[in-house]
Write a protein that holds these residues in place. Structure first.
Motif, PDB file in Angstrom:
ATOM      1  N   ALA A   1      12.589   4.321  21.235  1.00  0.00           N
ATOM      2  CA  ALA A   1      11.981   3.005  20.995  1.00  0.00           C
ATOM      3  C   ALA A   1      10.463   3.121  21.036  1.00  0.00           C
ATOM      4  O   ALA A   1       9.758   2.554  20.208  1.00  0.00           O
TER       5      ALA A   1
ATOM      6  N   GLY B   1       9.181   4.738  18.023  1.00  0.00           N
ATOM      7  CA  GLY B   1       9.214   3.776  16.921  1.00  0.00           C
ATOM      8  C   GLY B   1       8.052   2.810  17.005  1.00  0.00           C
ATOM      9  O   GLY B   1       7.405   2.487  16.022  1.00  0.00           O
TER      10      GLY B   1
ATOM     11  N   LEU C   1       4.927   4.353  15.786  1.00  0.00           N
ATOM     12  CA  LEU C   1       4.891   4.397  14.325  1.00  0.00           C
ATOM     13  C   LEU C   1       4.540   3.027  13.774  1.00  0.00           C
ATOM     14  O   LEU C   1       3.776   2.911  12.823  1.00  0.00           O
ATOM     15  N   LEU C   2       5.145   1.991  14.400  1.00  0.00           N
ATOM     16  CA  LEU C   2       4.913   0.638  13.903  1.00  0.00           C
ATOM     17  C   LEU C   2       3.461   0.239  14.112  1.00  0.00           C
ATOM     18  O   LEU C   2       2.878  -0.443  13.270  1.00  0.00           O
TER      19      LEU C   2
ATOM     20  N   PHE D   1       0.402  -2.298   6.314  1.00  0.00           N
ATOM     21  CA  PHE D   1       0.967  -3.416   5.552  1.00  0.00           C
ATOM     22  C   PHE D   1       1.655  -4.404   6.481  1.00  0.00           C
ATOM     23  O   PHE D   1       2.062  -4.080   7.574  1.00  0.00           O
ATOM     24  N   ASN D   2       1.728  -5.651   6.027  1.00  0.00           N
ATOM     25  CA  ASN D   2       2.295  -6.744   6.803  1.00  0.00           C
ATOM     26  C   ASN D   2       3.422  -7.344   5.990  1.00  0.00           C
ATOM     27  O   ASN D   2       3.242  -7.775   4.868  1.00  0.00           O
ATOM     28  N   TYR D   3       4.637  -7.393   6.560  1.00  0.00           N
ATOM     29  CA  TYR D   3       5.781  -7.833   5.789  1.00  0.00           C
ATOM     30  C   TYR D   3       5.798  -9.328   5.553  1.00  0.00           C
ATOM     31  O   TYR D   3       6.610  -9.822   4.812  1.00  0.00           O
TER      32      TYR D   3
ATOM     33  N   VAL E   1       6.890   5.008   5.707  1.00  0.00           N
ATOM     34  CA  VAL E   1       8.292   4.580   5.602  1.00  0.00           C
ATOM     35  C   VAL E   1       9.209   5.773   5.860  1.00  0.00           C
ATOM     36  O   VAL E   1      10.248   5.640   6.523  1.00  0.00           O
TER      37      VAL E   1
ATOM     38  N   ILE F   1       9.353   6.187   9.522  1.00  0.00           N
ATOM     39  CA  ILE F   1      10.151   5.114  10.117  1.00  0.00           C
ATOM     40  C   ILE F   1      11.631   5.398   9.885  1.00  0.00           C
ATOM     41  O   ILE F   1      12.462   5.266  10.797  1.00  0.00           O
ATOM     42  N   ASN F   2      11.972   5.789   8.664  1.00  0.00           N
ATOM     43  CA  ASN F   2      13.375   6.051   8.346  1.00  0.00           C
ATOM     44  C   ASN F   2      13.906   7.254   9.116  1.00  0.00           C
ATOM     45  O   ASN F   2      15.060   7.270   9.540  1.00  0.00           O
TER      46      ASN F   2
ATOM     47  N   SER G   1      12.978   8.148  12.063  1.00  0.00           N
ATOM     48  CA  SER G   1      13.222   7.643  13.423  1.00  0.00           C
ATOM     49  C   SER G   1      14.493   6.805  13.470  1.00  0.00           C
ATOM     50  O   SER G   1      15.294   6.906  14.406  1.00  0.00           O
ATOM     51  N   THR G   2      14.675   5.990  12.438  1.00  0.00           N
ATOM     52  CA  THR G   2      15.890   5.157  12.391  1.00  0.00           C
ATOM     53  C   THR G   2      17.129   6.016  12.349  1.00  0.00           C
ATOM     54  O   THR G   2      18.096   5.767  13.081  1.00  0.00           O
TER      55      THR G   2
END
Lengths: 320, 100
Positions: free
Chosen positions: B16, B19, B22-23, B30-32, B49, B52-53, B55-56
């Motif tokens: 976590a 993650g 990374l976030l 970028f902002n979603y 990305v 992130i992926n 890590s996911t």
């Protein structure tokens, strides 16, 4: 036959989607290799349908062997069991996949499964369905890494990460099917029926349009936003299998999940790490395979809503 | 058993935290909630990305393994059925015959 490295090189030079008719000899070799590679392994989807006539028991996976064979100009695969030479295939329509001159004993029982993918492509063409090679799929499965210690094909993660549902729906909406391994052979190609494909085309078109619209502003989606498309892909895969053509229970979940994409309830560009694969995925897939769920569509909607809630709940970035 | 549980919790916290790191970096790119800034370097965003992926995939592997094989994408949704008198179709036989 070419060496494996030579085949890999030739395969890598193809376009992403190549009809068997455009490269029949190479397609026959690649598909044969793909089937051969899976026989007797955890990914062998033929094994559980092969029974010994004398005992009435399913043949043990370990006893299944395979080799690449050639007949005239065709490349194929021969599959046999060391347990028995009198076999039966308990899969409807599968006899069409077997070469009649080489596969049977005199008493009509199956001696071995001799399969020529190029010939099979001519049989499916009679039903208006075109067999194709898909380069990225084949490079990942046939020529990719396969760790026998894992209980799942690495390809499953790859399918999730690469938004495979988009390509699968694109193929099916155009009456195309990949033939790269045992799943394709027994789940999709065996028993293909042209009259059932009109509805399937419509369903695949709906999926294709919704996924492309969902990601129209997102070139690099995160796994979190790929879960719903992946779920849709599994359901569409079921619908493209002859035993479940036109399944109302699958269609119900398909509509509900496509609706989630249309509403973008899970943002398409959600930049988050997902900490857990949603448990509701399993429940949705299992229930989509039960015809009775159509009498309880509210339950189906609850499950889909719970899937979305789980994705958002297990995302490290919360949607405001 | 308790030690294993503690180790699992610690491991989850590490994932976590990784993650979150990374976030923290990704959020600067970028902002979603708004339109993606067109000035963002697309290669850099792709790399973020990808991280992130990655890590996911590590995070979800244990829960992914609990999904039955029958639910995975490449599952054949049918059971073996004893068939009586099933033979190749005439259409298929005609194709094979034409090649002999």
């Amino acid at each position: 036959m070419e060496t494996r490295d030579g085949l890999r090189r030739d395969f890598s030079r193809l376009k992403e989607v190549t009809p068997f008719s455009k490269a029949p000899k190479l397609a026959g070799m690649i598909a044969s290799l793909g089937i051969h590679r899976e026989i007797g392994t955890v990914n062998d989807e033929l094994a559980r349908f092969i029974f010994a006539i004398n005992t009435g028991e399913v043949i043990s996976r370990d006893s299944l062997k395979a080799e690449i064979v050639a007949w005239r100009t065709f490349t194929g695969v021969r599959i046999w069991s060391e347990e028995s030479s009198r076999l039966e295939m308990r899969a409807k329509w599968f006899h069409d996949m077997l070469h009649p001159s080489f596969s049977y004993n005199a008493d009509g029982s199956i001696k071995q499964l001799v399969i020529f993918p190029e010939i099979i492509s001519r049989i499916t063409a009679l039903q208006g369905v075109e067999l194709v090679l898909v380069k990225s799929w084949g490079m990942n499965s046939i020529f990719g890494g396969f760790d026998p210690s894992k209980e799942y094909y690495q390809t499953n993660f790859w399918e999730l990460e690469n938004n495979d549902s988009a390509l699968f729906s694109d193929l099916v909406r155009q009456n195309k099917l990949a033939l790269l391994g045992t799943h394709d052979l027994i789940a999709h190609v065996t028993g293909v029926k042209s009259e059932r494909w009109k509805l399937l085309n419509t369903q695949a078109q709906m999926v294709f349009d919704s996924i492309n619209l969902y990601f129209e502003d997102t070139t690099t989606p995160t796994i979190a936003s790929l879960i719903v498309p992946y779920t849709i892909g599994v359901i569409l895969d079921d619908l493209a299998q002859p035993p479940t053509y036109g399944s109302a229970s699958h269609a119900l979940f398909l509509e509900l999940l496509v609706s989630v994409l249309r509403k973008k309830t899970v943002p398409a560009n959600l930049p988050t790490v997902l900490t857990q694969f949603p448990n509701e995925f399993k429940n949705i897939i299992e229930l989509s395979r039960l015809p009775g769920i159509v009498k309880n569509p509210e339950r189906a909607k609850i499950l889909v809503d719970q899937l979305v809630a789980e994705i958002l709940e297990h995302s490290l970035v919360k949607v405001s | 058993m308790a030690n294993n549980k503690e180790k699992q919790v610690t491991q989850k916290k590490k994932v976590a935290l990784a993650g979150l790191n990374l976030l923290a970096l990704a959020s600067t790119l970028f902002n979603y909630n708004v339109e993606v800034d067109s000035k963002v370097n697309s290669d850099s965003k792709e790399n973020q990305v990808a991280k992130i992926n990655a890590s996911t995939l590590k995070s979800i592997e244990s829960t992914w393994l609990r999904v039955p094989m029958s639910c995975k994408a490449k599952g054949f949704n049918a059971e073996p059925t004893a068939l009586v008198g099933e033979r190749p179709s005439n259409a298929a036989l005609a194709v094979y015959q034409s090649l002999i």
